[in-house]
Motif scaffolding. Sequence first.
Motif, short mmCIF file in Angstrom:
data_model
loop_
_atom_site.label_atom_id
_atom_site.label_comp_id
_atom_site.label_asym_id
_atom_site.label_seq_id
_atom_site.Cartn_x
_atom_site.Cartn_y
_atom_site.Cartn_z
N MET A 299 0.84 -1.20 0.00
CA MET A 299 0.00 0.00 0.00
C MET A 299 0.87 1.25 0.00
N SER A 300 0.62 2.13 -0.96
CA SER A 300 1.35 3.39 -1.04
C SER A 300 0.48 4.41 -1.77
N GLU A 301 0.93 5.65 -1.75
CA GLU A 301 0.18 6.69 -2.45
C GLU A 301 1.13 7.72 -3.03
N LEU A 302 0.61 8.52 -3.94
CA LEU A 302 1.39 9.59 -4.55
C LEU A 302 1.46 10.77 -3.59
N ASN A 303 2.50 11.59 -3.73
CA ASN A 303 2.55 12.81 -2.93
C ASN A 303 1.71 13.89 -3.60
N ASP A 304 1.69 15.08 -3.03
CA ASP A 304 0.84 16.15 -3.57
C ASP A 304 1.31 16.67 -4.92
N LYS A 305 2.50 16.26 -5.36
CA LYS A 305 3.00 16.62 -6.69
C LYS A 305 2.72 15.51 -7.71
N GLY A 306 2.07 14.44 -7.27
CA GLY A 306 1.77 13.32 -8.16
C GLY A 306 2.93 12.36 -8.34
N GLU A 307 3.96 12.47 -7.49
CA GLU A 307 5.13 11.60 -7.59
C GLU A 307 4.91 10.31 -6.81
N GLY A 308 5.39 9.21 -7.38
CA GLY A 308 5.25 7.91 -6.74
C GLY A 308 6.59 7.26 -6.49
N THR A 309 6.67 5.99 -6.77
CA THR A 309 7.86 5.19 -6.49
C THR A 309 9.07 5.68 -7.29
N ALA A 310 10.21 5.79 -6.60
CA ALA A 310 11.49 6.08 -7.24
C ALA A 310 12.30 4.78 -7.22
N TRP A 311 12.72 4.32 -8.40
CA TRP A 311 13.45 3.05 -8.51
C TRP A 311 14.94 3.29 -8.61
N PHE A 312 15.72 2.39 -7.99
CA PHE A 312 17.17 2.48 -7.98
C PHE A 312 17.77 1.17 -8.49
N GLU A 313 18.98 0.85 -8.06
CA GLU A 313 19.70 -0.33 -8.56
C GLU A 313 19.07 -1.63 -8.07
N HIS A 314 19.42 -2.71 -8.78
CA HIS A 314 18.98 -4.04 -8.37
C HIS A 314 19.64 -4.42 -7.05
N VAL A 315 18.98 -5.25 -6.28
CA VAL A 315 19.51 -5.74 -5.01
C VAL A 315 20.57 -6.80 -5.32
N SER A 316 21.74 -6.64 -4.75
CA SER A 316 22.83 -7.60 -4.99
C SER A 316 22.52 -8.93 -4.30
N ASP A 317 23.14 -9.99 -4.81
CA ASP A 317 22.99 -11.29 -4.15
C ASP A 317 23.54 -11.23 -2.72
N ALA A 318 24.60 -10.44 -2.51
CA ALA A 318 25.17 -10.32 -1.16
C ALA A 318 24.16 -9.69 -0.20
N ASP A 319 23.47 -8.63 -0.63
CA ASP A 319 22.45 -8.02 0.22
C ASP A 319 21.30 -9.00 0.47
N TYR A 320 20.84 -9.65 -0.60
CA TYR A 320 19.71 -10.56 -0.48
C TYR A 320 20.02 -11.74 0.44
N ASN A 321 21.22 -12.28 0.32
CA ASN A 321 21.59 -13.48 1.07
C ASN A 321 22.20 -13.20 2.44
N ALA A 322 22.23 -11.94 2.85
CA ALA A 322 22.79 -11.59 4.17
C ALA A 322 22.00 -12.28 5.28
N THR A 323 22.67 -12.56 6.37
CA THR A 323 22.01 -13.18 7.52
C THR A 323 20.97 -12.22 8.09
N PRO A 324 19.72 -12.67 8.21
CA PRO A 324 18.67 -11.79 8.75
C PRO A 324 18.92 -11.41 10.20
N ALA A 325 18.40 -10.27 10.58
CA ALA A 325 18.47 -9.82 11.97
C ALA A 325 17.68 -10.80 12.85
N PRO A 326 18.12 -11.00 14.09
CA PRO A 326 17.36 -11.86 14.99
C PRO A 326 15.97 -11.27 15.24
N VAL A 327 14.98 -12.13 15.35
CA VAL A 327 13.62 -11.69 15.64
C VAL A 327 13.54 -11.40 17.13
N VAL A 328 13.05 -10.22 17.47
CA VAL A 328 12.92 -9.86 18.90
C VAL A 328 11.47 -9.73 19.30
#
Length: 102
Positions: free
Chosen positions: A73-102
């Motif tokens: 769920m998301s919405e546009l701002n008052d200028k009509g702007e939405g999602t800004a896309w950047f670089e692809h997620v690296s395999d290193a970022d994706y495969n990083a050890t998740p934070a412990p659940v607290v």
Amino acid sequence: MRATVVTFTPGARTAWHSHPVGQTLFCLSGAGRVQRAGEQVQEIRAGDTVIIPPDTRHWHGAAPGKLFSHLAMSELNDKGEGTAWFEHVSDADYNATPAPVV
């Protein structure tokens, strides 16, 4: 506000992106991952709600070897702007050890 059900196959994820008014994810099924820039990867599961603050670079998708579905769920701002896309997620970022659940 726009609400979209998104389903990810195992290993699939978005690119890094941000939303000018923020984004809320409600996890529907399976197991996923989310990461905000500068923070550890977090595991998310059905029933979890993730709130992404405005203009926060982040990504989300399925956990390795798992299907995952969420309501995004998301919405546009008052200028009509939405999602800004950047670089692809690296395999290193994706495969990083998740934070412990607290």
